[in-house]
Enzyme design. Structure first.
Site, PDB file in Angstrom:
ATOM      1  N   HIS A   1      -7.084  -5.632   2.620  1.00  0.00           N
ATOM      2  CA  HIS A   1      -5.600  -5.331   3.427  1.00  0.00           C
ATOM      3  C   HIS A   1      -5.083  -6.335   4.459  1.00  0.00           C
ATOM      4  O   HIS A   1      -5.622  -6.682   5.139  1.00  0.00           O
ATOM      5  CB  HIS A   1      -6.144  -3.794   4.094  1.00  0.00           C
ATOM      6  CG  HIS A   1      -6.376  -2.750   3.267  1.00  0.00           C
ATOM      7  ND1 HIS A   1      -5.796  -1.632   3.038  1.00  0.00           N
ATOM      8  CD2 HIS A   1      -7.819  -2.506   2.691  1.00  0.00           C
ATOM      9  CE1 HIS A   1      -6.553  -0.822   2.146  1.00  0.00           C
ATOM     10  NE2 HIS A   1      -7.900  -1.189   2.202  1.00  0.00           N
TER      11      HIS A   1
ATOM     12  N   GLN B   1     -14.089   2.260   1.879  1.00  0.00           N
ATOM     13  CA  GLN B   1     -13.331   1.548   0.765  1.00  0.00           C
ATOM     14  C   GLN B   1     -13.231   2.987  -0.268  1.00  0.00           C
ATOM     15  O   GLN B   1     -14.063   3.797  -1.129  1.00  0.00           O
ATOM     16  CB  GLN B   1     -14.420   0.697  -0.067  1.00  0.00           C
ATOM     17  CG  GLN B   1     -13.588  -0.079  -1.030  1.00  0.00           C
ATOM     18  CD  GLN B   1     -14.687  -1.040  -2.164  1.00  0.00           C
ATOM     19  OE1 GLN B   1     -15.806  -0.788  -1.581  1.00  0.00           O
ATOM     20  NE2 GLN B   1     -14.030  -1.598  -2.971  1.00  0.00           N
TER      21      GLN B   1
ATOM     22  N   HIS C   1     -10.695  -5.903  -3.090  1.00  0.00           N
ATOM     23  CA  HIS C   1      -9.294  -6.237  -2.667  1.00  0.00           C
ATOM     24  C   HIS C   1      -9.214  -6.324  -0.910  1.00  0.00           C
ATOM     25  O   HIS C   1     -10.336  -5.821  -0.428  1.00  0.00           O
ATOM     26  CB  HIS C   1      -8.295  -5.054  -2.907  1.00  0.00           C
ATOM     27  CG  HIS C   1      -8.687  -3.656  -2.289  1.00  0.00           C
ATOM     28  ND1 HIS C   1      -9.848  -2.916  -2.888  1.00  0.00           N
ATOM     29  CD2 HIS C   1      -8.185  -3.043  -1.231  1.00  0.00           C
ATOM     30  CE1 HIS C   1      -9.710  -1.814  -1.863  1.00  0.00           C
ATOM     31  NE2 HIS C   1      -8.708  -1.782  -1.189  1.00  0.00           N
TER      32      HIS C   1
ATOM     33  N   ASP D   1       0.886  -1.117  -0.073  1.00  0.00           N
ATOM     34  CA  ASP D   1      -0.256  -0.079   0.028  1.00  0.00           C
ATOM     35  C   ASP D   1       0.900   1.097  -0.071  1.00  0.00           C
ATOM     36  O   ASP D   1       1.776   1.201   1.078  1.00  0.00           O
ATOM     37  CB  ASP D   1      -1.064  -0.059   1.135  1.00  0.00           C
ATOM     38  CG  ASP D   1      -2.174   1.099   1.185  1.00  0.00           C
ATOM     39  OD1 ASP D   1      -1.828   2.217   0.835  1.00  0.00           O
ATOM     40  OD2 ASP D   1      -3.276   0.663   1.249  1.00  0.00           O
ATOM     41  N   ILE D   2       0.736   2.201  -1.092  1.00  0.00           N
ATOM     42  CA  ILE D   2       1.590   3.138  -0.910  1.00  0.00           C
ATOM     43  C   ILE D   2       1.106   4.345  -0.064  1.00  0.00           C
ATOM     44  O   ILE D   2       1.641   5.696   0.230  1.00  0.00           O
ATOM     45  CB  ILE D   2       1.708   3.940  -2.363  1.00  0.00           C
ATOM     46  CG1 ILE D   2       0.441   4.512  -3.022  1.00  0.00           C
ATOM     47  CG2 ILE D   2       2.276   2.967  -3.330  1.00  0.00           C
ATOM     48  CD1 ILE D   2       0.359   5.219  -4.327  1.00  0.00           C
TER      49      ILE D   2
END
Length: 142
Positions: free
Chosen positions: A107, A99, A105, A36-37
């Site tokens: 996490h 979201q 997806h 995750d960025i």
């Protein structure tokens, strides 16, 4: 295998197709895992369905199962590399659940004691009568 749905405007679809950069961790036929960025904690990873489904309700059973298998694999690797106090596996389903990318997806969130993450809630006993009624309502929808 049938062609997976795609959305040309979706950032996660672009990442899966190699049209947008990512810090790739893992890939198989149905899933794609990246860092995750905008991480909550160091080691925060995302496991994406390769097919575009806006949320859990739209995702195929096959994609949900594949994402779960990959999340387990990524969580084990994060656990070994980061050595957190714990790990949350979180699927934010819909904008009301925060979201931010409407592509199915999960996490993988490494946790540390005292990290002030807002995913934890206090255990407070509920009204058993109300819980029983709601359980019946939910079972009726299955």
């Amino acid at each position: 295998m049938a062609a997976m749905p795609q959305d040309a405007g979706c950032i996660f679809c672009k990442i899966v197709k190699g049209e947008a950069p990512s810090f790739k961790l893992y890939e198989d036929d149905l899933t794609f895992a990246i860092m995750d960025i905008n991480p909550f904690m160091p080691g925060h990873a995302l496991v994406l369905s390769k097919g575009h489904f806006a949320n859990l309700h739209e995702a195929s059973d096959e994609s949900v199962a594949a994402v779960a298998r990959t999340a387990k694999k990524i969580a084990a690797a994060v656990n070994e590399a980061v050595k957190p106090d714990g790990i949350n596996i979180v699927q934010a389903n819909g904008q009301g659940a925060a979201q931010s990318v409407l592509h199915y997806h999960v996490h993988v969130l490494p946790r540390r004691f005292g990290d002030n993450g807002s995913l934890n809630w206090n255990l407070t006993p509920g009204d058993h009568e109300g819980i029983a009624k709601l359980a019946a309502d939910i079972r009726a929808c299955l």
